[in-house]
Design an enzyme around this catalytic site. Structure first.
Site, PDB file in Angstrom:
ATOM      1  N   HIS A  66       0.583   4.190  -2.517  1.00 38.37           N
ATOM      2  CA  HIS A  66       0.383   5.868  -2.192  1.00 38.37           C
ATOM      3  C   HIS A  66       1.370   6.656  -2.605  1.00 38.37           C
ATOM      4  O   HIS A  66       1.072   7.596  -3.018  1.00 38.37           O
ATOM      5  CB  HIS A  66       0.422   5.618  -0.234  1.00 38.37           C
ATOM      6  N   ASN A 104      -2.431   8.210   5.811  1.00 39.37           N
ATOM      7  CA  ASN A 104      -1.330   7.795   6.128  1.00 39.37           C
ATOM      8  C   ASN A 104      -1.307   7.944   7.140  1.00 39.37           C
ATOM      9  O   ASN A 104      -0.510   6.312   7.983  1.00 39.37           O
ATOM     10  CB  ASN A 104      -0.133   8.334   5.405  1.00 39.37           C
ATOM     11  N   ARG A 154       1.416  -1.516   0.126  1.00 39.96           N
ATOM     12  CA  ARG A 154       0.126  -0.013   0.467  1.00 39.96           C
ATOM     13  C   ARG A 154       0.774   1.437   0.278  1.00 39.96           C
ATOM     14  O   ARG A 154       0.272   2.027  -0.775  1.00 39.96           O
ATOM     15  CB  ARG A 154      -0.812   0.114   1.223  1.00 39.96           C
ATOM     16  N   HIS A 199      -6.244  -5.687  -2.679  1.00 38.22           N
ATOM     17  CA  HIS A 199      -6.724  -5.455  -1.436  1.00 38.22           C
ATOM     18  C   HIS A 199      -7.754  -6.916  -1.502  1.00 38.22           C
ATOM     19  O   HIS A 199      -8.019  -7.804  -0.385  1.00 38.22           O
ATOM     20  CB  HIS A 199      -8.543  -4.773  -1.500  1.00 38.22           C
TER      21      HIS A 199
HETATM   22  C1  HEM Z   1      -9.264   1.812  -5.696  1.00 39.09           C
HETATM   23  C2  HEM Z   1      -9.249   2.824  -4.574  1.00 39.09           C
HETATM   24  C3  HEM Z   1      -7.726   2.362  -3.876  1.00 39.09           C
HETATM   25  C4  HEM Z   1      -9.047   2.727  -2.549  1.00 39.09           C
HETATM   26  C5  HEM Z   1      -9.874   3.813  -2.132  1.00 39.09           C
HETATM   27  C6  HEM Z   1      -8.033   2.151  -1.024  1.00 39.09           C
HETATM   28  C7  HEM Z   1      -8.187   2.432  -0.018  1.00 39.09           C
HETATM   29  C8  HEM Z   1      -8.694   1.697   1.086  1.00 39.09           C
HETATM   30  C9  HEM Z   1      -8.617   1.682   2.358  1.00 39.09           C
HETATM   31  C10 HEM Z   1      -9.116   3.119   2.605  1.00 39.09           C
HETATM   32  C11 HEM Z   1      -7.411   0.336   3.323  1.00 39.09           C
HETATM   33  C12 HEM Z   1      -7.225   0.510   4.404  1.00 39.09           C
HETATM   34  C13 HEM Z   1      -6.538   1.330   5.475  1.00 39.09           C
HETATM   35  C14 HEM Z   1      -6.622   1.313   7.124  1.00 39.09           C
HETATM   36  O1  HEM Z   1      -7.946   1.300   7.450  1.00 39.09           O
HETATM   37  O2  HEM Z   1      -6.575   0.338   7.628  1.00 39.09           O
HETATM   38  C15 HEM Z   1      -6.636   0.244   2.170  1.00 39.09           C
HETATM   39  C16 HEM Z   1      -5.747  -1.041   2.222  1.00 39.09           C
HETATM   40  C17 HEM Z   1      -4.557  -1.360   1.683  1.00 39.09           C
HETATM   41  N1  HEM Z   1      -4.753  -0.844   0.338  1.00 39.09           N
HETATM   42 FE1  HEM Z   1      -6.130  -0.068  -0.726  1.00 39.09          FE
HETATM   43  N2  HEM Z   1      -7.031   1.472  -1.962  1.00 39.09           N
HETATM   44  C18 HEM Z   1      -7.127   1.238  -3.438  1.00 39.09           C
HETATM   45  C19 HEM Z   1      -6.058   0.875  -3.880  1.00 39.09           C
HETATM   46  C20 HEM Z   1      -5.575   0.129  -3.339  1.00 39.09           C
HETATM   47  C21 HEM Z   1      -3.976  -0.321  -4.572  1.00 39.09           C
HETATM   48  C22 HEM Z   1      -4.130   0.467  -6.100  1.00 39.09           C
HETATM   49  C23 HEM Z   1      -3.785  -1.182  -3.688  1.00 39.09           C
HETATM   50  C24 HEM Z   1      -2.302  -2.172  -4.201  1.00 39.09           C
HETATM   51  C25 HEM Z   1      -2.013  -2.214  -5.361  1.00 39.09           C
HETATM   52  C26 HEM Z   1      -4.219  -0.952  -2.317  1.00 39.09           C
HETATM   53  C27 HEM Z   1      -3.711  -1.891  -1.468  1.00 39.09           C
HETATM   54  C28 HEM Z   1      -3.673  -1.898  -0.400  1.00 39.09           C
HETATM   55  C29 HEM Z   1      -3.915  -2.858   0.530  1.00 39.09           C
HETATM   56  C30 HEM Z   1      -2.807  -3.864   0.592  1.00 39.09           C
HETATM   57  C31 HEM Z   1      -4.303  -2.520   2.136  1.00 39.09           C
HETATM   58  C32 HEM Z   1      -3.924  -3.108   2.883  1.00 39.09           C
HETATM   59  C33 HEM Z   1      -3.105  -2.366   4.208  1.00 39.09           C
HETATM   60  C34 HEM Z   1      -2.949  -3.364   5.070  1.00 39.09           C
HETATM   61  O3  HEM Z   1      -2.914  -4.017   5.976  1.00 39.09           O
HETATM   62  O4  HEM Z   1      -2.301  -2.274   6.536  1.00 39.09           O
HETATM   63  N3  HEM Z   1      -4.928  -0.710  -2.102  1.00 39.09           N
HETATM   64  N4  HEM Z   1      -6.755   0.656   1.356  1.00 39.09           N
HETATM   65  C1  LIG Z   2       3.057   5.363  10.498  1.00 35.93           C
HETATM   66  C2  LIG Z   2       3.227   7.441  10.469  1.00 35.93           C
HETATM   67  O1  LIG Z   2       3.885   7.728  10.513  1.00 35.93           O
HETATM   68  N1  LIG Z   2       2.733   7.805  11.551  1.00 35.93           N
HETATM   69  C3  LIG Z   2       2.743   9.128  11.460  1.00 35.93           C
HETATM   70  C4  LIG Z   2       0.955   9.810  10.610  1.00 35.93           C
HETATM   71  O2  LIG Z   2       0.937  11.308  11.649  1.00 35.93           O
HETATM   72  C5  LIG Z   2       0.617  10.885  12.767  1.00 35.93           C
HETATM   73  C6  LIG Z   2       1.231  12.339  13.148  1.00 35.93           C
HETATM   74  O3  LIG Z   2       0.000  12.952  12.364  1.00 35.93           O
HETATM   75  C7  LIG Z   2       1.877  10.521  13.577  1.00 35.93           C
HETATM   76  O4  LIG Z   2       2.724  10.379  14.636  1.00 35.93           O
HETATM   77  C8  LIG Z   2       2.728   9.192  13.356  1.00 35.93           C
HETATM   78  O5  LIG Z   2       3.622   8.604  13.073  1.00 35.93           O
END
Ligand code: HEM
Ligand SMILES: CC(=O)N[C@H]1CO[C@H](CO)[C@@H](O)[C@@H]1O
Ligand SMILES: *[C@@H]1O[C@H](CO)[C@@H](O)[C@H](O)[C@H]1NC(C)=O
Ligand SMILES: *[C@@H]1O[C@H](CO)[C@@H](O)[C@H](O)[C@H]1NC(C)=O
Ligand SMILES: *[C@@H]1O[C@H](CO)[C@@H](O)[C@H](O)[C@H]1NC(C)=O
Length: 327
Positions: A69, A97, A65, A195
């Site tokens: 980003h 982030n 992710r 995802h």
């Molecule tokens: C299409 C639009 C996308 C949206 C709106 C989106 C949104 C999000 C959101 C809101 C999360 C959850 C964050 C959290 O609550 O911790 C997430 C997690 C994630 N996203 Fe996306 N995402 C998108 C596209 C992508 C793309 C293109 C990738 C990589 C190719 C990706 C990979 C991931 C992964 C691997 C996670 C899990 C992160 C974790 O387990 O810490 N996403 N995404």
């Molecule tokens: C993982 C990381 O760097 N998160 C940062 C996100 O932003 C907060 C404050 O705005 C930081 O305290 C975190 O370290």
């Protein structure tokens, strides 16, 4: 006659050499960019990363992710890694982030590289290689990563808010944002498959469950039985609990994501939105069949495309010494 033949052979060889260079030259990047300057670069990345992923597989998702980003904001220039200083609020501090994990892993990989070849490998390339290896280490496909990215010097918190698609985005917005960085509708369908690993915080789906249109309602795009299940896990106002995006196999990179989405059980509205466009819906349906999924191959291709977004090359930018700070 003989001379003519030699010339034509030479000419053909030239054409061939040129084509080869062109093919391996993706937007100014090239395969094996560090072959001369840091021959073991990719091996060092792999080994340093493995120490972390073997202890905690869930890091792979966050590291994938992170590259996404990075690439969507100012191109793949490692701006996502820059720490805020003084008045400058950087991308790291932007809301999307706050849930990124694994910055320490990137730092460890970078210091392993600096030990062997100081000042050579960019943080932007580290992110691209780490994303590739993370996917591979949790069962996903392998792809060759063209390298040679340089690091940017600018990171602005607000840009993360405007350039990253939000989890409540509809298909129109998603298509627009992907087109804005040169990615196709197919890339959207394919990369959303990222995802298949990872989690989402309950806060990101709270509106979807409890207040979708501001009238205390639930997103109709969500399977009602699954919505009920999610509500048990994610109580209103609950911010620490997380939900698996591909329940049951959120630590393995497979094509289950599409089965989940086809069943209207995608975690975010943006996942469900893939069913609202003919092309993305067809892709979801195709991949959710048990046989003949092309997802692994497609994902590899789209990741290379994503990794080319707005890259700095040549004399642009810099090679950061520490990924969290511009030199
Ligand atoms: C299409 C639009 C996308 C949206 C709106 C989106 C949104 C999000 C959101 C809101 C999360 C959850 C964050 C959290 O609550 O911790 C997430 C997690 C994630 N996203 Fe996306 N995402 C998108 C596209 C992508 C793309 C293109 C990738 C990589 C190719 C990706 C990979 C991931 C992964 C691997 C996670 C899990 C992160 C974790 O387990 O810490 N996403 N995404
Ligand atoms: C993982 C990381 O760097 N998160 C940062 C996100 O932003 C907060 C404050 O705005 C930081 O305290 C975190 O370290
Ligand atoms: C800090 O902000 C200023 C003004 O917006 C900008 O010129 C500079 O590049 C920023 N620094 C970083 C590291 O982003
Ligand atoms: C999609 O979302 C945007 C921004 O929220 C909105 O302006 C637009 O009307 C929505 N489109 C559809 C088809 O719902
Ligand atoms: C639901 O959304 C509306 C409009 O955004 C808001 O006024 C209301 O306070 C929200 N209700 C809850 C319980 O959050």
């Amino acid at each position: 006659m003989a001379i003519q033949k030699i010339f034509s052979v030479l000419f053909l060889q030239l054409v061939f050499a040129f084509l080869l260079v062109e093919l391996t030259n993706a937007g100014g990047l090239q395969l094996g960019f560090y072959q001369r300057t840091c021959p073991d670069a990719e091996l060092i990345v792999h080994q340093a990363l493995y120490r972390y992923i073997s202890r905690d597989r869930t890091l792979a998702a966050s590291l994938l992710r992170m590259h996404f980003h990075d690439c969507f904001i100012r191109g793949c220039d490692a701006s996502v890694l820059i720490s805020s200083a003084g008045k400058n609020q950087t991308e790291k501090d932007a809301i999307p982030n706050k849930t990124l994990r694994g910055f320490n892993v990137i730092d460890a990989v970078k210091s392993a590289l600096e030990k062997k070849c100081p000042g050579v490998v960019s943080c932007a390339d580290v992110l691209a290689l780490v994303a590739r290896d993370s996917v591979l280490m949790v069962g996903g496909p392998h792809w060759d990563v063209p390298t040679g990215r340089r690091d940017g010097r600018v990171s602005i918190a607000n840009e993360a808010l405007f350039n990253l698609p939000p989890p409540f985005a509809n298909i129109t917005v998603l298509k627009q944002q992907f087109a804005g960085v040169g990615l196709s509708v197919k890339d959207l369908a394919v990369l959303s498959g990222g995802h298949t690993i990872g989690i989402g915080h309950c806060t990101t789906i709270s509106d979807r469950l409890y207040n979708f249109t501001g009238k205390g309602d639930t997103d109709p795009a969500l399977d009602p039985r699954y919505a009920a299940q999610l509500k048990k896990k994610c109580k209103p106002g609950n911010s620490n609990t997380v939900a698996e995006m591909d329940p049951g196999s959120f630590k393995s990179f497979d094509e289950d994501y599409y089965t989940v989405v086809a069943k209207r059980r995608g975690l975010f509205h943006s996942d469900a939105a893939l069913l609202d466009d003919a092309e993305t819906r067809d892709y979801v349906k195709l991949q959710s069949r048990t046989q003949g999924s092309t997802f692994a191959q497609d994902f590899a291709e789209s990741m290379v495309k994503m990794g080319n977004i707005g890259v700095l090359t040549g004399k642009q930018g810099e090679i950061r010494k520490r990924c969290a700070f511009v030199n």
